[in-house]
Design a protein around this motif. Structure first.
Motif, short mmCIF file in Angstrom:
data_model
loop_
_atom_site.label_atom_id
_atom_site.label_comp_id
_atom_site.label_asym_id
_atom_site.label_seq_id
_atom_site.Cartn_x
_atom_site.Cartn_y
_atom_site.Cartn_z
N LYS A 72 -32.53 -15.31 -24.94
CA LYS A 72 -32.17 -15.47 -23.53
C LYS A 72 -33.36 -15.17 -22.61
N THR A 114 -24.83 -12.60 -30.38
CA THR A 114 -24.36 -11.53 -29.49
C THR A 114 -23.63 -12.16 -28.30
N ARG A 161 -19.52 -4.11 -32.52
CA ARG A 161 -20.24 -3.63 -31.33
C ARG A 161 -19.46 -2.52 -30.64
N GLY A 237 -29.77 -3.23 -30.08
CA GLY A 237 -29.90 -4.18 -28.98
C GLY A 237 -31.32 -4.27 -28.45
N GLY A 238 -31.43 -4.58 -27.15
CA GLY A 238 -32.76 -4.70 -26.53
C GLY A 238 -33.03 -3.49 -25.65
N LEU A 240 -36.26 -2.35 -24.70
CA LEU A 240 -37.56 -1.66 -24.77
C LEU A 240 -38.28 -2.00 -23.47
N GLU A 315 -33.23 -6.02 -30.96
CA GLU A 315 -33.15 -7.35 -30.34
C GLU A 315 -33.97 -7.38 -29.05
N PRO A 316 -35.27 -7.15 -29.14
CA PRO A 316 -36.04 -7.12 -27.89
C PRO A 316 -36.25 -8.53 -27.34
C1 LIG Z 1 -27.00 -7.76 -26.76
C2 LIG Z 1 -28.37 -7.87 -26.17
N1 LIG Z 1 -29.44 -7.76 -27.01
C3 LIG Z 1 -30.70 -7.84 -26.53
C4 LIG Z 1 -30.96 -8.04 -25.17
C5 LIG Z 1 -32.40 -8.14 -24.72
O1 LIG Z 1 -32.76 -7.09 -23.86
P1 LIG Z 1 -34.27 -6.86 -23.44
O2 LIG Z 1 -34.84 -8.15 -22.99
O3 LIG Z 1 -34.20 -5.84 -22.36
O4 LIG Z 1 -35.01 -6.34 -24.64
C6 LIG Z 1 -29.88 -8.15 -24.28
C7 LIG Z 1 -30.12 -8.35 -22.84
O5 LIG Z 1 -29.24 -8.52 -22.04
C8 LIG Z 1 -28.56 -8.06 -24.79
O6 LIG Z 1 -27.48 -8.18 -23.98
#
Ligand SMILES: Cc1ncc(COP(=O)(O)O)c(C=O)c1O
Length: 456
Positions: A72, A114, A161, A237-238, A240, A315-316
């Motif tokens: 995303k 996700t 989750r 998750g993300g 970082l 999941e960065p």
């Molecule tokens: C489930 C999940 N994983 C990973 C991310 C990625 O987060 P970031 O870009 O802050 O690492 C998001 C962001 O909304 C998320 O909702």
């Protein structure tokens, strides 16, 4: 480079040799001429380096881990291609993202799906391709079990989750009671399901709550194993954080910013800005997280994971894209106002997504003057879009430029690959979407470039 004028705080982006090499190469004016509008350039070598650094941090802490790129954060093909080539996974949250990742070579078992209440077609594709599904609700778990039973090809692979206890109003995840029911349903599903563990994603960037929740989920994995479930992995998750600017510039800005620093006296609350500086960022933040001591445990998070024999999934999005691209506009017009200038560029604020969160993308854009004799000095200016909307401003803040900006100059917004580029872009006003240009190698006098995709 922006300069500091008395009373106008500046936020220069941290220097990046690859971006500097592109700026110095003379390529950008040619591309602006060729595309006749704004464009993004992508530096996928930075993605590779960020991934390497995260894997190194896991190895240094002696923790088994697997990195999924949160797609995303940028739609470009090249980042999915890089993830595939380097054996990383991709976190997808729609059927379109899943198709893109598969189409660019990411293996089905390297996908994690996700997002809330997933589209049934997405769930079907996920089960067919052996992707891991981060299940957000009990009815979703039932849907995966049904798909796995009726498909009879392969078991459904799930993480459960968790609703973060520290963020009880989040719309994502399951409560403790729901998780208990979910575990029982996983047991009843037998061979139709592989329950691989638990997941969460926290808003904000603090490390301690992440370590605390990861340790709680490690305990839940042990409880799930007692019930006969596999439960060998947790996803954090993300989130970082990355640093766009240095500590001094950031803290001075937060202390000093006031409506006088913005076009039309606009005001922003400091707390609504992304933290553009973090004391530890990217892979260093991952290392710091692994070294954090979760509450009520004797050791670090790395110890907890090792002792429980758990694999850490992450999941960065933003952190894999640090320094992996920038966005280029051309100045179309310059107007004088009371003590500052108003620039109009050839695109819209939809190419800088931060503007849509009561916030502003703060790293200073760089002016690339195309007129060698433009007067030097201190020239504060705000940046507006080429649309008819009063509030369509790329930068309300008065940036202090070291040369008089002129029509035809380029304006380069640094480090925009993480979320800024494309989450809000639209062909509003019949303006074309800015194309993405991949620059594979910046270590040569003349960088080579190609389009990220060929439009048909
Ligand atoms: C489930 C999940 N994983 C990973 C991310 C990625 O987060 P970031 O870009 O802050 O690492 C998001 C962001 O909304 C998320 O909702």
């Amino acid at each position: 480079m922006a300069v500091t004028a008395p009373g106008f705080p500046s936020l220069p982006a941290l220097s990046d040799p690859a971006t500097e090499a592109v700026l110095a190469s003379g390529l950008l004016p040619e591309l602006a001429h060729a595309f006749g509008g704004p464009f993004h350039f992508l530096l996928p070598d930075a993605f590779d380096a960020n991934l390497r650094a995260m894997r190194d941090a896991l190895a240094a802490a002696g923790v088994d881990g697997f990195v999924y790129f949160a797609k995303k954060a940028n739609k470009a093909a090249v980042f999915a291609e890089r993830a595939a080539a380097l054996g990383a996974g991709v976190d997808v949250a729609s059927a379109g993202e899943l198709r893109e990742a598969l189409g660019h070579g990411v293996r089905g078992e390297h996908l994690v799906v996700t997002g809330p209440a997933k589209d049934p077609r997405l769930l079907r594709l996920a089960v067919q391709h052996g992707a891991l599904v981060a299940v957000d609700a009990l009815d979703e778990l039932d849907a995966v079990i049904t798909l796995a039973l009726t498909g009879r090809v392969r078991p459904g692979r799930v993480l459960l989750r968790a609703l973060p206890p520290a963020q009880p109003h989040s719309r994502f995840g399951m409560t403790g009671a729901e998780l208990a029911v979910a575990m029982d349903r996983c047991v009843s599903a037998g061979d139709a399901l592989r329950m691989e563990g638990f997941s969460f994603h926290l808003s904000g960037y603090a490390l301690q709550p992440r370590a605390d929740l990861a340790a709680r989920l490690a305990d839940l994995c042990l409880a799930a194993r007692v019930k006969g479930l596999e439960a060998g992995r947790i996803s954090i998750g993300g989130g970082l954080p990355i640093s766009y600017t240095d500590a001094d510039a950031w803290h001075t800005f937060l202390k000093d910013q006031s409506p006088a620093h913005y076009h039309a006296g606009k005001s922003f609350r400091s707390g609504d800005f992304y933290p553009y500086h973090s004391p530890v960022a990217g892979a260093d933040a991952l290392a710091a997280l692994l070294a954090t001591r979760p509450e009520n445990t004797g050791g670090t998070l790395a110890d907890v994971l090792r002792d429980a024999g758990l694999e850490l999934l992450l999941e960065p999005g933003r952190a894999l894209l640090d320094r992996a691209g920038a966005t280029v506009f051309t100045v179309q017009g310059v107007k004088e106002r009371d003590g500052y200038r108003l620039l109009t560029v050839d695109g819209t604020s939809l190419s800088l997504s931060e503007q849509w969160f009561n916030s502003e993308y703060l790293p200073d854009p760089r002016l690339l003057p195309q007129e060698p004799l433009a007067p030097a000095g201190v020239f504060p200016a705000s940046v507006g879009a080429a649309t008819c909307l009063e509030s369509d401003m790329l930068t309300w803040r008065k940036i202090t430029f070291p040369r008089l900006p002129r029509a035809g100059d380029l304006l380069v917004y640094p480090n925009t690959a993480g979320y800024q580029m494309d989450s809000n872009e639209s062909p509003f006003h019949d303006l074309p979407l800015p194309p993405k240009v991949v620059i594979d190698r910046t270590d040569r006098p003349r960088p080579r470039w190609r389009l990220d995709r060929h439009f048909t």
